[in-house]
Write a protein that holds these residues in place. Structure first.
Motif, short mmCIF file in Angstrom:
data_model
loop_
_atom_site.label_atom_id
_atom_site.label_comp_id
_atom_site.label_asym_id
_atom_site.label_seq_id
_atom_site.Cartn_x
_atom_site.Cartn_y
_atom_site.Cartn_z
N ASP A 467 0.84 -1.19 0.00
CA ASP A 467 0.00 0.00 0.00
C ASP A 467 0.88 1.24 0.00
OD1 ASP A 467 -2.57 -1.23 0.11
OD2 ASP A 467 -2.15 -1.77 2.18
N ASP A 468 0.40 2.31 -0.63
CA ASP A 468 1.09 3.60 -0.63
C ASP A 468 2.50 3.51 -1.18
OD1 ASP A 468 -1.17 4.72 0.59
OD2 ASP A 468 -0.44 4.20 2.59
N VAL A 469 2.66 2.79 -2.30
CA VAL A 469 3.96 2.73 -2.95
C VAL A 469 4.42 4.14 -3.31
CG1 VAL A 469 5.16 1.99 -5.05
CG2 VAL A 469 3.67 0.40 -3.84
N LYS A 470 5.66 4.43 -3.01
CA LYS A 470 6.17 5.78 -3.24
C LYS A 470 6.46 6.00 -4.71
CE LYS A 470 9.51 9.04 -1.41
NZ LYS A 470 10.56 9.23 -0.39
N PRO A 471 5.93 7.07 -5.31
CA PRO A 471 6.23 7.36 -6.71
C PRO A 471 7.72 7.57 -6.92
CG PRO A 471 4.40 8.69 -5.91
CD PRO A 471 5.00 8.04 -4.72
N VAL A 472 8.20 7.24 -8.12
CA VAL A 472 9.63 7.35 -8.44
C VAL A 472 9.78 8.26 -9.66
CG1 VAL A 472 11.77 6.09 -8.83
CG2 VAL A 472 9.90 5.01 -7.56
N PRO A 473 9.64 9.56 -9.49
CA PRO A 473 9.72 10.47 -10.64
C PRO A 473 11.07 10.44 -11.35
CG PRO A 473 9.70 11.69 -8.57
CD PRO A 473 9.38 10.28 -8.23
N LYS A 474 12.12 10.02 -10.65
CA LYS A 474 13.45 9.98 -11.27
C LYS A 474 13.57 8.88 -12.31
CE LYS A 474 15.76 12.05 -7.27
NZ LYS A 474 16.77 11.87 -6.20
N ALA A 475 12.62 7.94 -12.34
CA ALA A 475 12.61 6.89 -13.36
C ALA A 475 11.48 7.09 -14.34
CB ALA A 475 12.51 5.51 -12.69
N ARG A 499 14.31 11.59 -21.86
CA ARG A 499 15.24 11.02 -20.89
C ARG A 499 14.87 11.47 -19.47
NH1 ARG A 499 20.76 13.23 -22.92
NH2 ARG A 499 19.38 15.02 -23.25
N HIS A 500 14.71 10.50 -18.58
CA HIS A 500 14.46 10.81 -17.17
C HIS A 500 15.80 10.88 -16.43
CE1 HIS A 500 14.94 6.44 -16.78
NE2 HIS A 500 13.92 6.29 -17.62
N GLU A 501 15.75 11.23 -15.16
CA GLU A 501 16.99 11.46 -14.42
C GLU A 501 17.83 10.19 -14.31
OE1 GLU A 501 18.47 13.33 -10.12
OE2 GLU A 501 16.38 13.52 -10.76
N LEU A 502 17.20 9.04 -14.08
CA LEU A 502 17.96 7.79 -14.02
C LEU A 502 18.63 7.50 -15.35
CD1 LEU A 502 18.81 5.15 -12.63
CD2 LEU A 502 16.61 4.17 -13.35
N TYR A 503 17.92 7.70 -16.45
CA TYR A 503 18.48 7.44 -17.77
C TYR A 503 19.69 8.35 -18.02
CZ TYR A 503 18.60 6.62 -22.83
OH TYR A 503 19.00 6.28 -24.11
N ARG A 504 19.57 9.63 -17.68
CA ARG A 504 20.68 10.57 -17.89
C ARG A 504 21.89 10.18 -17.06
NH1 ARG A 504 19.21 15.60 -20.23
NH2 ARG A 504 16.97 15.80 -20.64
N ALA A 505 21.66 9.79 -15.80
CA ALA A 505 22.78 9.40 -14.95
C ALA A 505 23.47 8.14 -15.49
CB ALA A 505 22.28 9.16 -13.52
N CYS A 560 16.21 2.52 -4.16
CA CYS A 560 17.20 1.90 -5.04
C CYS A 560 17.57 2.82 -6.19
CB CYS A 560 16.65 0.58 -5.57
SG CYS A 560 16.42 -0.69 -4.32
N VAL A 561 16.57 3.44 -6.81
CA VAL A 561 16.83 4.37 -7.91
C VAL A 561 17.62 5.57 -7.41
CG1 VAL A 561 15.73 5.99 -9.52
CG2 VAL A 561 14.84 3.66 -9.27
N ASP A 562 17.22 6.12 -6.27
CA ASP A 562 17.89 7.29 -5.71
C ASP A 562 19.36 7.00 -5.44
OD1 ASP A 562 17.52 10.04 -4.66
OD2 ASP A 562 18.09 9.13 -2.76
N THR A 563 19.64 5.82 -4.89
CA THR A 563 21.01 5.45 -4.59
C THR A 563 21.82 5.25 -5.86
OG1 THR A 563 20.35 4.41 -2.52
CG2 THR A 563 22.44 3.71 -3.45
N GLU A 564 21.24 4.58 -6.84
CA GLU A 564 21.96 4.34 -8.10
C GLU A 564 22.36 5.66 -8.75
OE1 GLU A 564 21.36 2.10 -12.42
OE2 GLU A 564 19.82 1.91 -10.87
N ILE A 565 21.45 6.62 -8.77
CA ILE A 565 21.76 7.92 -9.38
C ILE A 565 22.90 8.60 -8.65
CG2 ILE A 565 20.85 10.26 -9.73
CD1 ILE A 565 18.13 8.97 -10.31
N LYS A 566 22.92 8.54 -7.33
CA LYS A 566 23.98 9.19 -6.56
C LYS A 566 25.35 8.58 -6.86
CE LYS A 566 21.48 11.17 -2.65
NZ LYS A 566 20.19 11.26 -3.32
#
Length: 569
Positions: A467-475, A499-505, A560-566
């Motif tokens: 429930d309440d899965v957090k949106p991932v705008p960076k993907a 291109r989204h932020e994950l793709y650019r990174a 996971c996405v946030d960490t990968e981008i960093k």
């Protein structure tokens, strides 16, 4: 609520109206906090440390630890402290309208080619259609309902070489059904990973698909999708009930319609939103196919008009269905054991468990079947006189009997030598997915997505429904609204930058790998080690029956996405 739901449901008084049912958070039980925050290194800024070469791979994960949080803290010691915590975005559905500005999108780099032994599977360049296929393009009615007929449009010599795979126990270990998909698409196409929550719709509602609008159903299931950013549908995905669907494009004797209708990718999403089992999803897909048909350009490209038939692999915890189509006609085979690989060719033979009632009559009327003897679907409808029996992945999976796991499936998807991981002048594996579906309903299904091109240089990140899965705008790609070149007629007059932020990174990291080999290898080693720990953590989740922490699960893919981008930065 599914039997494997991670949270309980009860009444609450949060001012949301009488009768609202709110999910109440249960306390963590059992062996302490699960591995959901294994990737959560986002409390530091790794970019500077990586540029100095001072970041070391995190220590090995051990299930014997009292808490996985200890592993995360140890892995984070080499990273500078981060400031205040992030602001949590509002939960809600992904909107497919309101897209923001557009600019030209650069082509993805082309670092390598397919090995010679599989070169025949993928064309080096698009080929022009001749004969009936070219005539079909020219005879199609002009306007928004079809590819324009005023020009000669290029068609690919073969369908894009995507691969869908499934393995059942005992080929797969631990009583799990293992599903995988590599999505081969044009090299510069961006895929996004989008979560869409379950919804109840008003009577007589409509849903706007890629090219056409159809009737909406009363209720749609929560889904997680990996999708080309320009279209409404999806290449692959899963829903909250443990159903996974993927499609591949196929070519047959009969030309695929160019008139705009439902795309195969639209049918993937519609099946996931409307089917609580693989069979229910099958019924939804073939019903929509018979009513609306399939057709329209498969690519965001005004210089080509490529239309294909579709094959689908639908999988749940107990069974799978292989569905192959020719226009509005279809046939399906039920699978409950062994392994199956589906690629860009028709593969159904004499065993079909369901089919369109007019399928055989149509084949006979075209002179492709005599009307007597065995009816072999692929022999009747394939272009080739003797269609290939199986795809490259079939033999690879059969050789791993009893040992197919999530790690093994990821390794198969990364295999460039077999051609399963595509990297050619025309096509690239632009996104990948692996799902683990425990046959025991007490364990959650775990889905892994890359959201970036080339699985051999991408990281598989876990997602679990809650429930309440957090949106991932960076993907997720930027929204362009009515200014989207897909929505304007004539279509595709401009190429939007999706291109989204994950793709650019990830794009920047690929550049490092190509230009600075030693630094690139060091970065990739760190990322693969993080991925390995995540796989081990999810294995621990699958093997234990304790209640999981809903907050951690809801944030899992975001973290996971946030960490990968960093790390890429």
């Amino acid at each position: 609520m599914p039997a494997h739901s991670l949270v309980s449901s009860d009444r609450c008084s949060r001012g949301r109206g009488q009768g609202h049912r709110c999910r109440q958070r249960r306390p963590v039980q059992g062996r302490g906090r699960p591995a959901a925050r294994l990737f959560l290194l986002s409390r530091g800024r790794p970019s500077a440390a990586i540029s100095r070469g001072s970041v070391q791979p995190p220590p090995p994960f051990s299930p014997a630890r009292a808490s996985v949080a200890g592993t995360v803290r140890a892995a984070s010691q080499s990273l500078p402290a981060r400031g205040a915590g992030r602001r949590r975005p509002a939960a809600g559905a992904r909107s497919d309208s309101g897209r923001r500005g557009a600019e030209p999108s650069p082509a993805a780099p082309r670092p390598s080619r397919l090995p010679p032994d599989v070169g025949a599977l993928v064309p080096e360049r698009p080929a022009l259609a001749i004969g009936p296929r070219a005539a079909a393009a020219e005879e199609a009615p002009p306007g928004p309902s079809a590819c324009p007929s005023s020009s000669l449009f290029a068609r690919m010599a073969v369908a894009p070489p995507s691969y869908c795979l499934v393995a059942f126990p005992p080929h797969a270990k631990a009583g799990h059904v293992v599903f995988g998909k590599n999505s081969a698409r044009p090299r510069d196409e961006v895929q996004e990973v989008v979560y869409i929550p379950a919804a109840v719709h008003e009577p007589r509602s409509k849903v706007e698909c890629t090219y056409i609008t159809i009737d909406q159903v009363q209720k749609t299931h929560a889904v997680i999708l990996s999708k080309p950013a320009w279209l409404w549908g999806a290449e692959m995905g899963a829903n909250e009930h443990g159903v996974c669907i993927a499609n591949v494009a196929v070519i047959g004797k009969e030309a695929a319609p160019v008139t705009e209708a439902l795309l195969g990718m639209d049918l993937v999403r519609l099946g996931l939103e409307r089917g609580a089992t693989a069979k229910e999803a099958l019924d939804a897909i073939v019903s929509l196919l018979e009513e609306h048909g399939q057709g329209g350009n498969y690519y965001e490209d005004r210089n080509s008009c490529c239309s294909f038939h579709s094959a689908f692999l639908l999988v749940d915890r107990e069974e799978a269905w292989l569905v192959e189509t020719v226009g509005k006609l279809w046939a399906a085979e039920k699978l409950t054991e062994g392994v199956k690989c589906v690629c860009n060719r028709l593969s159904l033979t004499t065993k079909t468990d369901a089919e369109h009632p007019e399928l055989r009559n149509h084949a006979a009327s075209q002179g492709w079947w005599s009307g007597g003897g065995e009816f072999n679907f692929s022999e009747v409808f394939s272009q080739a006189e003797k269609p290939t029996d199986s795809c490259a992945g079939q033999g690879i999976l059969e050789q791993q009997e009893g040992s197919i796991t999530m790690e093994a499936m990821i390794k198969v998807l990364r295999d460039k030598g077999s051609g399963i991981c595509v990297d050619s002048d025309s096509f690239l594996t632009t996104a990948s997915m692996v799902s683990i579906l425990p046959q025991s309903g007490n364990s959650p299904c775990v889905h892994f997505f890359t959201g970036t091109p080339d699985p051999s240089r991408s990281i598989f990140k876990p997602f679990i429904f809650a429930d309440d899965v957090k949106p991932v705008p960076k993907a997720q790609s930027p929204l362009l609204g009515d200014e989207d070149p897909v929505k304007k007629v004539p279509r595709f007059q401009e190429k939007a930058d999706r291109r989204h932020e994950l793709y650019r990174a990830h794009e920047r990291a690929r550049s490092i790998t190509e230009e600075e080999e030693e630094q690139g290898q060091k970065l990739m080693k760190i990322m693969l080690d993080l991925e390995r720990q995540g796989l081990e953590a999810m294995e621990d989740v699958l093997s234990c029956r304790e209640i999981l922490d809903p907050d951690e699960i809801a944030d899992l893919f975001y973290d996971c996405v946030d960490t990968e981008i960093k790390f890429y930065k």
